[in-house]
Design a protein around this motif. Structure first.
Motif, PDB file in Angstrom:
ATOM      1  N   CYS A  88      34.555  41.611  38.696  1.00 46.46           N
ATOM      2  CA  CYS A  88      33.770  41.339  37.495  1.00 46.46           C
ATOM      3  C   CYS A  88      33.736  42.543  36.566  1.00 46.46           C
ATOM      4  O   CYS A  88      33.908  43.690  36.991  1.00 46.46           O
TER       5      CYS A  88
ATOM      6  N   ARG B 160      31.000  43.404  34.653  1.00 45.11           N
ATOM      7  CA  ARG B 160      29.688  44.052  34.677  1.00 45.11           C
ATOM      8  C   ARG B 160      28.862  43.527  35.833  1.00 45.11           C
ATOM      9  O   ARG B 160      29.145  42.465  36.392  1.00 45.11           O
TER      10      ARG B 160
ATOM     11  N   SER C  20      27.431  30.173  31.477  1.00 45.68           N
ATOM     12  CA  SER C  20      26.006  30.506  31.420  1.00 45.68           C
ATOM     13  C   SER C  20      25.260  29.727  30.352  1.00 45.68           C
ATOM     14  O   SER C  20      24.027  29.602  30.409  1.00 45.68           O
TER      15      SER C  20
ATOM     16  N   VAL D  76      21.298  37.897  32.486  1.00 46.15           N
ATOM     17  CA  VAL D  76      22.368  37.131  31.842  1.00 46.15           C
ATOM     18  C   VAL D  76      22.449  37.451  30.356  1.00 46.15           C
ATOM     19  O   VAL D  76      23.523  37.746  29.819  1.00 46.15           O
TER      20      VAL D  76
ATOM     21  N   PHE E 140      26.546  38.016  30.079  1.00 46.93           N
ATOM     22  CA  PHE E 140      27.404  37.243  30.985  1.00 46.93           C
ATOM     23  C   PHE E 140      27.747  35.870  30.400  1.00 46.93           C
ATOM     24  O   PHE E 140      26.873  35.118  29.997  1.00 46.93           O
ATOM     25  N   LYS E 141      29.028  35.554  30.422  1.00 46.90           N
ATOM     26  CA  LYS E 141      29.467  34.200  30.101  1.00 46.90           C
ATOM     27  C   LYS E 141      29.595  33.373  31.380  1.00 46.90           C
ATOM     28  O   LYS E 141      29.447  32.155  31.363  1.00 46.90           O
ATOM     29  N   SER E 142      29.916  34.038  32.472  1.00 50.38           N
ATOM     30  CA  SER E 142      29.940  33.444  33.810  1.00 50.38           C
ATOM     31  C   SER E 142      29.379  34.479  34.763  1.00 50.38           C
ATOM     32  O   SER E 142      29.507  35.683  34.520  1.00 50.38           O
ATOM     33  N   TYR E 143      28.770  34.016  35.864  1.00 51.60           N
ATOM     34  CA  TYR E 143      28.184  35.016  36.769  1.00 51.60           C
ATOM     35  C   TYR E 143      28.013  34.479  38.177  1.00 51.60           C
ATOM     36  O   TYR E 143      28.018  33.267  38.415  1.00 51.60           O
TER      37      TYR E 143
ATOM     38  N   CYS F 298      26.559  39.651  39.055  1.00 48.87           N
ATOM     39  CA  CYS F 298      27.761  40.221  38.461  1.00 48.87           C
ATOM     40  C   CYS F 298      28.506  39.118  37.721  1.00 48.87           C
ATOM     41  O   CYS F 298      28.384  37.933  38.059  1.00 48.87           O
ATOM     42  N   GLY F 299      29.248  39.490  36.704  1.00 55.30           N
ATOM     43  CA  GLY F 299      29.933  38.458  35.938  1.00 55.30           C
ATOM     44  C   GLY F 299      30.857  39.030  34.890  1.00 55.30           C
ATOM     45  O   GLY F 299      31.060  40.245  34.786  1.00 55.30           O
ATOM     46  N   ASP F 300      31.414  38.126  34.100  1.00 55.47           N
ATOM     47  CA  ASP F 300      32.349  38.494  33.041  1.00 55.47           C
ATOM     48  C   ASP F 300      31.707  38.256  31.682  1.00 55.47           C
ATOM     49  O   ASP F 300      30.914  37.324  31.505  1.00 55.47           O
ATOM     50  N   VAL F 301      32.078  39.091  30.730  1.00 53.58           N
ATOM     51  CA  VAL F 301      31.487  39.016  29.394  1.00 53.58           C
ATOM     52  C   VAL F 301      32.512  38.651  28.328  1.00 53.58           C
ATOM     53  O   VAL F 301      32.144  38.407  27.181  1.00 53.58           O
TER      54      VAL F 301
END
Length: 227
Positions: free
Chosen positions: A109, A111, A169, A180, A185-188, A205-208
């Protein structure tokens, strides 16, 4: 079909046939292989379908074992890091930072963030990983002193006592200024930190950059790390 091992059926035009065979593995039926022909099917075709279904079963079981091994390898590496690096932590905050970083690395991820709660369920401190300092500071301003149970994401994992993997998200409610929203975060992946006394914290944790669809490997890894 399951009783006889194979099923045949003709279509109403009398020329088309369907043959279905169970894909049987060592653990039971894994699926169904269906063959359809417009030129008619005979007994020899049924034998071929059965033979192919047997090969499919072996291939599926090999792939399943390989998938389980990949998850175990990722889980083992993450847990080893938690034990080794965590044992050297000199403060609870440092330990929380290690947890967030290990989660981000395990799921690849961009972040991660975490917070810990006191005995009253109030957030005592926050940690951000992979985000600019001003965003990590904003996380603390927005969350410290707030009740963790006010977070919809916290409520979902509290009910299931397990992790949550969210592909988009925008489809679920979130706490204003929470992990979030602040980390973008777009997904987490959300991992509750549990002890014998209940929830003691939360790691996410996730991707932005773009939304992400979590794989079955990710789901299995999340379950293992949540334990």
């Amino acid at each position: 079909m399951l009783a006889n091992g194979i099923a045949e059926a003709s279509c109403s035009d009398g020329r088309s046939w369907l043959i279905a065979a169970p894909v049987r593995g060592s653990s039971g039926v894994l699926g169904v292989l269906v063959a359809v022909s417009g030129n008619g099917l005979g007994e020899e075709h049924a034998e071929v379908v059965q033979a192919i279904s047997s090969q499919f079963a072996q291939a599926i079981e090999r792939a399943t074992r390989a998938e389980e091994q990949r998850v175990n390898d990722r889980s083992t590496a993450a847990i080893r890091r938690l034990l080794e690096e965590g044992s050297a932590a000199s403060s609870v905050r440092e330990a929380g930072t290690i947890q967030a970083q290990v989660a981000a690395d395990a799921f690849y991820c961009e972040r991660a963030g975490m917070y810990a709660v006191d005995r009253n369920g109030v957030i005592s401190f926050t940690v951000g990983v992979g985000a600019p300092p001003e965003i990590c500071d904003a996380l603390a301003v927005a969350l410290v002193g707030k009740r963790a149970s006010d977070s919809p994401a916290w409520q979902r994992t509290a009910q299931s006592l397990g992790p949550a993997l969210v592909n988009d998200s925008k489809l679920l409610p979130v706490r204003p200024g929470g992990l979030v929203e602040t980390l973008g975060f777009k997904s987490y992946v959300a991992l509750p930190l549990l002890s014998a006394e209940g929830h003691i914290g939360y790691v996410m944790c996730g991707d932005v950059t773009v939304p992400r669809t979590w794989s079955r490997d990710d789901e299995a890894l999340a379950r293992q790390l949540a334990l």
